[in-house]
Each structure stands twice: as structure tokens, then as C-alpha cells.
Scaffold this active site. Structure first.
Site, PDB file in Angstrom:
ATOM      1  CG  ASP A 245      -2.186   1.003   1.140  1.00 14.10           C
ATOM      2  OD1 ASP A 245      -2.384   1.501   0.006  1.00 14.10           O
ATOM      3  OD2 ASP A 245      -2.784   1.174   1.906  1.00 14.10           O
TER       4      ASP A 245
ATOM      5  CB  THR B 278      -9.572 -11.253   5.419  1.00 11.61           C
ATOM      6  OG1 THR B 278     -11.090 -10.632   5.456  1.00 11.61           O
ATOM      7  CG2 THR B 278      -8.928 -11.047   6.475  1.00 11.61           C
TER       8      THR B 278
END
Length: 467
Positions: A60, A69
Site C-alpha cells: 500500500d 481477508t
């Protein structure tokens, strides 16, 4: 409306990253992040991938490794897949250590020494029938005070000029409390809110919205994660079911969340829009009492989070609140992150006569969040019986290898396995789409997050197997 008892959920976790070559030499975050992701890029030609368990692993902004997830539909399933991200990143960190010849630290926390914050974002699928304004009004008081029961704890030492400088150094219940600036907003970084309103449901947008909660701390304790998510699930169900909840709308959520974080009695007066006041303990107790009554009559769903997983959540919720009443937190000293860490820091400070601003305590604070299974202090405490775990190691290891079988993630996982068995193939994967690129390719839309089968994807896989 009817409460959603089988709810799609997900957690997004950004990790802090650091490296130590020797006592005086280290690589910068950008460089060590590139080393960390080198095996991923070498294998997949990208630092943004979907893993074999259908989750997303990527680098990121700000050199923060992130794990999102796959879609989960029960509490313990979500915790297993959250922990699977820790295992995957530990394996990458281990390989990076061998490559650079120094230690690589991945920290499941939310702040660094420079005052930067990175998050643990919770995602809950909710009905679009509930107006977001009304949902937020009822949910915000719970989220602002939720740190009492599930904060990760932090030794806060404000740097000069920091917005929280006037509070001075000291321990706080929440890592994120000092880093949110609005109650509800579409921003995520510049003006970080408690609830993010960006409308990306990854589902039928006429039926659902994705509630994006970004105020929560990253938890090392699986038990604390269960309390954080499980209590929120119950509050959402109560709001959807029309359960009458007290009006605790706050006059200033942002000032309140910071004050609450530094008050370990739960008794600080919080100004309400109604002109009255309430304490954090009073607010949490009201939600807890309502959750107890709701759970007692909750119909056990055939699929979703069973009552057997929520009953221990409510039990722990009540026990934590009882500790605020007595001032003795020893009954939950192995279960709640902020309590576990505070006990560790207090013992160290007392044994060595350290001031709160001693850098050795700050180092212990950071190392609590090291995901390394033998070096990280939380994991050391867990092995010694000083921090309780929830899931068996084999459950987490299975989650690394296999997508959640009950949601759309199962379809994505089957597709990923099929295309990666053909190394020459070019393919694209996203939350709602899978595609084989090029001549003779095919695409499938996965619009329903609850559907764990897809005839379109089955046909694509069959065509690949017949090549």
C-alpha cells in the site's frame, strides 16, 4: 427490517515495517518493502495479488504491506483468515531477512515513532434499506467507546506540535484514537473518520452497502479481535432488528474518543447532543445489556455466526466492563490487548525503575506487535500462558492454503488455482470478477458475495483443464 445473521465481513490490515542491519545501520521502509515483496513480484509480476486463499496481499501507499481477508461469513472464520495474513507476511519477512542479512520487523500496530498512523479496517455488509445517517447515529457512540473492550494500547509520547501534545506522555487504550478527525466522511487519510462512507459494496448496490469502519486498532490477541468484531456484529443486528437503543449521540466524537483513551476508570463525562452527559462505561454497559437480551432470543442461523461463537463474546464483554467497575483488570489480563500490554510495561517499568518516556518501554511497546512467531512479545507471552489464544494453529495454517468455503471467495480460490496451474496464462482477478485474458479468454462476474458456486467459473475451469 430483518437482521442479517449471515453477514459478509472482512478485515484489512496494514503492517508497519522496519529493518535492522546492525546497531547503527538500517534500510529505509521503501527499500525493505521492495525486498519483502521481491518473491511476490518475481512469481506474479506484481506487488498486488490475490492469494491462493482468495485474499488480497499488496504493498500500500507509504511502504505499508497490507492484507485484506477474503469474504468471510462467520466470526471464527474471519479471525482465522486475518491470522493467515500474519503467517503469509512472516514467511515473506523470513525470506527478506535471508536476502538482506539483517532483521526485518513486521508490526501489527497502528502508529510509528513519527506520528504516522496506518489502519485496521473492518468491513460489514449491511442492508441499503437502513439510511446511513441513522445507522451512523446509533453506531458512533458504540464505536467511540468500544476501545474500552478492544483497544490495542499504546505508550503515547506526543512529538512537539502534535495535536495530542496537550495530553502529555502516558499510556492510552487505543492506538487510533488520536488519529481520527471526523465521525463520518468519505476520506480515509487526509481527514480520517470513524466510519468511511465511500460507496463500494462489492455486491448488488441496490440491496447492500459496505460499512467501512476505520477507527479500530489492529489486535494481536485473537480473543480481543473476537470481542471487537463480535460485539459490532451484535450491535448491527440490533439496529437492523429495530431494538430500542438509548440515544448517546455525542456533542464532539473526536474530543471524546481522545479523552476516553486516557481514562482507565471509564467514568469521564462525555457531553451529549441532548445537553446531558454519559460516561463511556455507562454507554458500553447499555449496549452490553441490550446485546445480552438480544442474544438470549437470537435464532441460531443455519449459516453465519452461530450463537456458540457469540456467547463467549458477550461473556467477555461483561467481564471487561466489570473490571472498570472494580478497577482490577487481572480477570482479563490474558484476553484484552491493552490490558496485556499495560501489564507487561508496568512490570518492566517497576522492575527497572523506568519513566514512561524511557525509550526502552517504547521498544517493548513496538515489539509486542512483532508478528514473528518466536520473537514477537505477544507470541512469547502466549507460549508462557500469559496471553490466551482462540484458534488451533492447524486452523490458521489451513486458512493459508484454502479459501473460505462458504462465500464467493471459494469460487475465486478455485479460479486462482486453475489459472496458476497454467503458468503461460494471463488472467485478472478482482473482488467481483475473474477473467482469462487474451484470445479464447473468458470472464465471469461474481456479483453475489454469498454464492460459493458459479457455473460460469466452472465452465472456464473446465475449458482450461481440457487444453
Amino acid at each position: 427490517m430483518t437482521a442479517i445473521r449471515r453477514r459478509i465481513m472482512g478485515l484489512e490490515t496494514e503492517y508497519g515495517i522496519a529493518n535492522m542491519q546492525d546497531s547503527s545501520r538500517r534500510l529505509g521502509p521503501d527499500e525493505i518493502a521492495r525486498k519483502l515483496f521481491a518473491p511476490v513480484v518475481e512469481k506474479h509480476r506484481s506487488s498486488n495479488i490475490y492469494t491462493e486463499n482468495a485474499s488480497r496481499l499488496y504493498l500500500d501507499v507509504g511502504a505499508h504491506p497490507e492484507f485484506a481477508t477474503a469474504e468471510c461469513d462467520s466470526l471464527h472464520q474471519l479471525i482465522a483468515y486475518d491470522r493467515s495474513g500474519d503467517l503469509m507476511f512472516h514467511e515473506l519477512a523470513d525470506r527478506a531477512e535471508q536476502a538482506v542479512g539483517g532483521k526485518v520487523y513486521l508490526l501489527k500496530n497502528n502508529t510509528d515513532s513519527l506520528g504516522n498512523s496506518y489502519g485496521c479496517h473492518e468491513n460489514y455488509l449491511v442492508s441499503r434499506d437502513i439510511p446511513l445517517k441513522g445507522l451512523s447515529k446509533q453506531l458512533l457512540p458504540f464505536l467511540v467507546t468500544r476501545q474500552l473492550i478492544c483497544g490495542a494500547g499504546k505508550l503515547a509520547i506526543p512529538y512537539p506540535g502534535a495535536p495530542n501534545e496537550n495530553f502529555g506522555p502516558g499510556y492510552t487504550m487505543s492506538q487510533r484514537a488520536d488519529h481520527v478527525w471526523e465521525g463520518v466522511s468519505s476520506a480515509t487519510t487526509r481527514s480520517r473518520p470513524i466510519i468511511n462512507t465511500r460507496d463500494e459494496p462489492h455486491a448488488d448496490s441496490s440491496k447492500y452497502r459496505r460499512l467501512h469502519v476505520i477507527v479500530g486498532d489492529s489486535n494481536m490477541s485473537e480473543v480481543t479481535t473476537a470481542l471487537k468484531v463480535g460485539s459490532t456484529l451484535l450491535v448491527l443486528e440490533m439496529i437492523e432488528a429495530g431494538v430500542a437503543l438509548p440515544d448517546f449521540e455525542m456533542a464532539n466524537e473526536i474530543r471524546s474518543i481522545r479523552e476516553i483513551s486516557r481514562d482507565f476508570t471509564g467514568q469521564v463525562d462525555i457531553a451529549l447532543r441532548s445537553g446531558s452527559t454519559a460516561t463511556p462505561l455507562e454507554i458500553q454497559r447499555a449496549f452490553y445489556d441490550a446485546a445480552c437480551a438480544y442474544l438470549a432470543s437470537r435464532e441460531d442461523p443455519e449459516r453465519g455466526t452461530p450463537n456458540a461463537e457469540l456467547t463467549p463474546v458477550v461473556d467477555l464483554w461483561g467481564r471487561v466492563l466489570d473490571c472498570f467497575d472494580t478497577g482490577d483488570f487481572s480477570p482479563v489480563s490474558t484476553e484484552i490487548d491493552w490490558v496485556i500490554k499495560k501489564s507487561l510495561l508496568d512490570r518492566m517499568a517497576a522492575a527497572r525503575g523506568l519513566d514512561p518516556i524511557d525509550p526502552r518501554l517504547a521498544q517493548i511497546d513496538l515489539m509486542y506487535h512483532d508478528i514473528h512467531p518466536t520473537r514477537g512479545l505477544f507470541n512469547v507471552l502466549a507460549r508462557r500462558g500469559l496471553a490466551r489464544t482462540l484458534l488451533a494453529p492447524e486452523t490458521i495454517e489451513q486458512a493459508v492454503r484454502q479459501a473460505p468455503p462458504t462465500t464467493r471467495a471459494a469460487v475465486r480460490g478455485r479460479f486462482i488455482a486453475a489459472v496458476r496451474a497454467n503458468p503461460e496464462l494471463s488472467y485478472t482477478v478482482d473482488w467481483m470478477r475473474v477473467k482469462v485474458n487474451g484470445e479464447g479468454g473468458a470472464e465471469a462476474l461474481l456479483a453475489d458475495p454469498f454464492a460459493n458456486t458459479s457455473e460460469d467459473v466452472d465452465r472456464i475451469i473446465e475449458s482450461l483443464e481440457s487444453r
